[in-house]
Design a protein around this motif. Sequence first.
Motif, PDB file in Angstrom:
ATOM      1  N   GLY A 191     136.010 140.660  64.264  1.00  0.00           N
ATOM      2  CA  GLY A 191     134.843 140.466  64.684  1.00  0.00           C
ATOM      3  C   GLY A 191     133.956 139.398  64.296  1.00  0.00           C
ATOM      4  N   MET A 192     134.127 138.787  63.145  1.00  0.00           N
ATOM      5  CA  MET A 192     133.538 137.393  62.712  1.00  0.00           C
ATOM      6  C   MET A 192     134.157 136.184  63.655  1.00  0.00           C
ATOM      7  SD  MET A 192     133.740 138.134  58.574  1.00  0.00           S
ATOM      8  CE  MET A 192     132.783 136.872  57.881  1.00  0.00           C
ATOM      9  N   LEU A 193     135.542 136.377  63.761  1.00  0.00           N
ATOM     10  CA  LEU A 193     136.080 135.292  64.517  1.00  0.00           C
ATOM     11  C   LEU A 193     135.426 135.180  65.928  1.00  0.00           C
ATOM     12  CD1 LEU A 193     139.922 135.273  63.901  1.00  0.00           C
ATOM     13  CD2 LEU A 193     138.478 133.705  63.419  1.00  0.00           C
ATOM     14  N   GLN A 194     135.196 136.629  66.900  1.00  0.00           N
ATOM     15  CA  GLN A 194     134.658 136.693  67.848  1.00  0.00           C
ATOM     16  C   GLN A 194     133.102 135.842  67.995  1.00  0.00           C
ATOM     17  OE1 GLN A 194     136.844 138.017  69.820  1.00  0.00           O
ATOM     18  NE2 GLN A 194     135.686 138.270  71.835  1.00  0.00           N
ATOM     19  N   ASP A 201     123.772 124.862  62.815  1.00  0.00           N
ATOM     20  CA  ASP A 201     123.058 125.435  61.883  1.00  0.00           C
ATOM     21  C   ASP A 201     122.460 126.678  62.507  1.00  0.00           C
ATOM     22  OD1 ASP A 201     123.719 124.245  59.680  1.00  0.00           O
ATOM     23  OD2 ASP A 201     121.993 123.125  59.565  1.00  0.00           O
ATOM     24  N   ALA A 202     121.740 126.584  63.698  1.00  0.00           N
ATOM     25  CA  ALA A 202     120.932 127.459  64.762  1.00  0.00           C
ATOM     26  C   ALA A 202     122.121 128.448  65.245  1.00  0.00           C
ATOM     27  CB  ALA A 202     120.291 126.764  65.907  1.00  0.00           C
ATOM     28  N   VAL A 251     124.677 133.982  65.515  1.00  0.00           N
ATOM     29  CA  VAL A 251     125.599 134.830  65.835  1.00  0.00           C
ATOM     30  C   VAL A 251     125.728 135.596  64.212  1.00  0.00           C
ATOM     31  CG1 VAL A 251     126.718 133.681  67.424  1.00  0.00           C
ATOM     32  CG2 VAL A 251     127.518 133.270  65.078  1.00  0.00           C
ATOM     33  N   GLY A 252     124.925 135.510  63.349  1.00  0.00           N
ATOM     34  CA  GLY A 252     124.842 136.251  62.066  1.00  0.00           C
ATOM     35  C   GLY A 252     125.985 135.733  61.323  1.00  0.00           C
ATOM     36  N   ALA A 277     129.722 131.210  69.148  1.00  0.00           N
ATOM     37  CA  ALA A 277     128.981 130.214  68.731  1.00  0.00           C
ATOM     38  C   ALA A 277     129.472 128.847  69.149  1.00  0.00           C
ATOM     39  CB  ALA A 277     128.965 129.852  67.232  1.00  0.00           C
ATOM     40  N   GLN A 278     130.970 128.535  69.237  1.00  0.00           N
ATOM     41  CA  GLN A 278     131.487 127.426  69.569  1.00  0.00           C
ATOM     42  C   GLN A 278     131.250 127.089  71.219  1.00  0.00           C
ATOM     43  OE1 GLN A 278     134.738 126.910  71.506  1.00  0.00           O
ATOM     44  NE2 GLN A 278     134.637 129.106  71.921  1.00  0.00           N
TER      45      GLN A 278
END
Lengths: 281, 327
Positions: free
Chosen positions: B142-145, B120-121, B126-127, B150-151
């Motif tokens: 960009g969202m995949l990046q 969650d954090a 990463v927005g 995050a991962q």
Amino acid sequence: MSGRSDEAGRVRSAMGPRVWAVALNTFREAVRNRVLYVLALFAVGLMAFSVVLGELSMHEEIRVIKDLGLFGISFVGVVIALFLGVNLLSKELDRKTVYFVIPKPLRRFEFLLGKYLGQVLTLTVLVTLMAAILAIFVLVQGGSHGVVMVRAEVLVLVELCLLTAVAMLFSSFSSPYLSAMFTGALWVIGRNRAELLAFATGKKLGGTPLGTVLEACADVVPDFHALYVSGSQLPGGDTVVSVHESFVSWGYVAEASLYGLLYAAACLVGAMVLFARRDLV
Amino acid sequence: MAVLHVSDLRKTFTRGFLRRRTEALRGITLTVERGEIFGFLGPNGAGKTTTIKILMGLIFPSGGKAEVLGLRAGDPAAKARVGYLPENPYFYDYLSVRELLDMVGRLHGLPAATRRRRGDALVERVGLSHAADRPLRSFSKGMLQRAGLAQALIGEPELVVLDEPMSGLDPVGRKEVRDLVLELREQGTTVFFCTHILADASALCDRVGILVRGRLRDVGSQAELLDPRLLGVDVVWQAPADAVDGLRRFEGQHREAAEGHLLSVADLDQADAFVRALLQAGGRLLQLQPHRQSLEALLMSEVERPDDDPGGEGPPGGAADGREARR
């Protein structure tokens, strides 16, 4: 130093959850890619064929539905196992998802084992649901599914697990097309192993170099025939086993399953050895 | 303490039926210390991703040694302490970012509550909160990046390896990644990243390594690698119409710029003299920009330098560290 050994210890002890994470993801992929939709196809196909053939078979509807249902479970299962099995690894490489999974705290053999177990889970769910659909059809026609059918279905599931392991072995070093060809050919030979053996030791070839080679091949190929026995004669027996009259015992099921699972384990070990040193470029 | 250490690292690929050999790495030696941001720079095909793939256990070296956190590269105990973002990341596109983080958390052996809390954090950080439950197949590049970042962080790594982390990001996303990298360093995390975007490397890196055609040409801080000598000064100015002609006769190269007139001079003395004349004529100084060697210029000179050239003039203070590296 102790920090390092703690970390190493944590990685060693957590093998189960890591394998489960990969297996769960493989199962989730199959479900989300609508692999289980074949169940609906199976049910509709079974319904249509059983109605038509039941009409033609003169009061032998239950027998027809059982034979057709068992064949359907095996056929659909083999197609799915072959298709998913050869793609288990190659899809990871083609889609480059392997580049993000392998750098995680995971050994390569754990990744392969997780992929395999995920596929086994998918096939188990698939065979169980197809068997349930078949049982409902038999029940609706006034018959009973019975424990004999369960024994046949367990053998089909073991056959699919073995086929997946063979597909995985080939796909650990070749393309999905070649893997599908090799695995498919091996399945056909394995299903007809008894005929191959009879041919190799028969009047024409018995004792010849070609006969010896074919006999050796028959000894090495996975014996898929031992896992799909309904309607055939077993070696050493003089009667045809069938799910309608005399079928194999639980002892045979256990023995054949042990053979199938050990063969599958050997294929998996082979795949793990090949995958362990492969450059993932 | 060295977080990454490679010594005489070599990789040769053999391809095709004729077994044609391609030398991707030709003996590189490099050490990355704890807590620093290290930029691994070079043109396409220089061997950056090959080096990273060896460090992450994806491919095996043909020679030399690669250690991560004191362990052999690819050792699961080392991988447990590393976060990695691949170039153009590909994830299981049927998962949501929350499910992806849960899966990676499981691979790190994290308990369910920790996976949920950190997941969650990170989604927030990463927005991606607005798209946390959408399948990744519906994500933009960009969202995949961002999902990839995050991962990489869910295991709270000591070392973060980022392969082209700015790729596909818009200016806002790039700034957020830059801030994230700086934040990681503040927390004591070592960051090793490779990039083509030299402005990002210049703004972020404590040290850089320049890799060209499989050889490490330079390693060091920008202060050590870049020539401090002044290459020229640009002056952007405005003046009343009657003073412009006089000022344009001043020695140097005159051009028109969007904001006003532009004069390029060789050194600061000339620039000072012009500025005095400009102010006396009632003009205004809009900008004064001294030019020194940039990372881009250094990289270009290294790319143009033949492999057998020991290094030409070289930067001041450059001492050999690796086989061919200046530091």
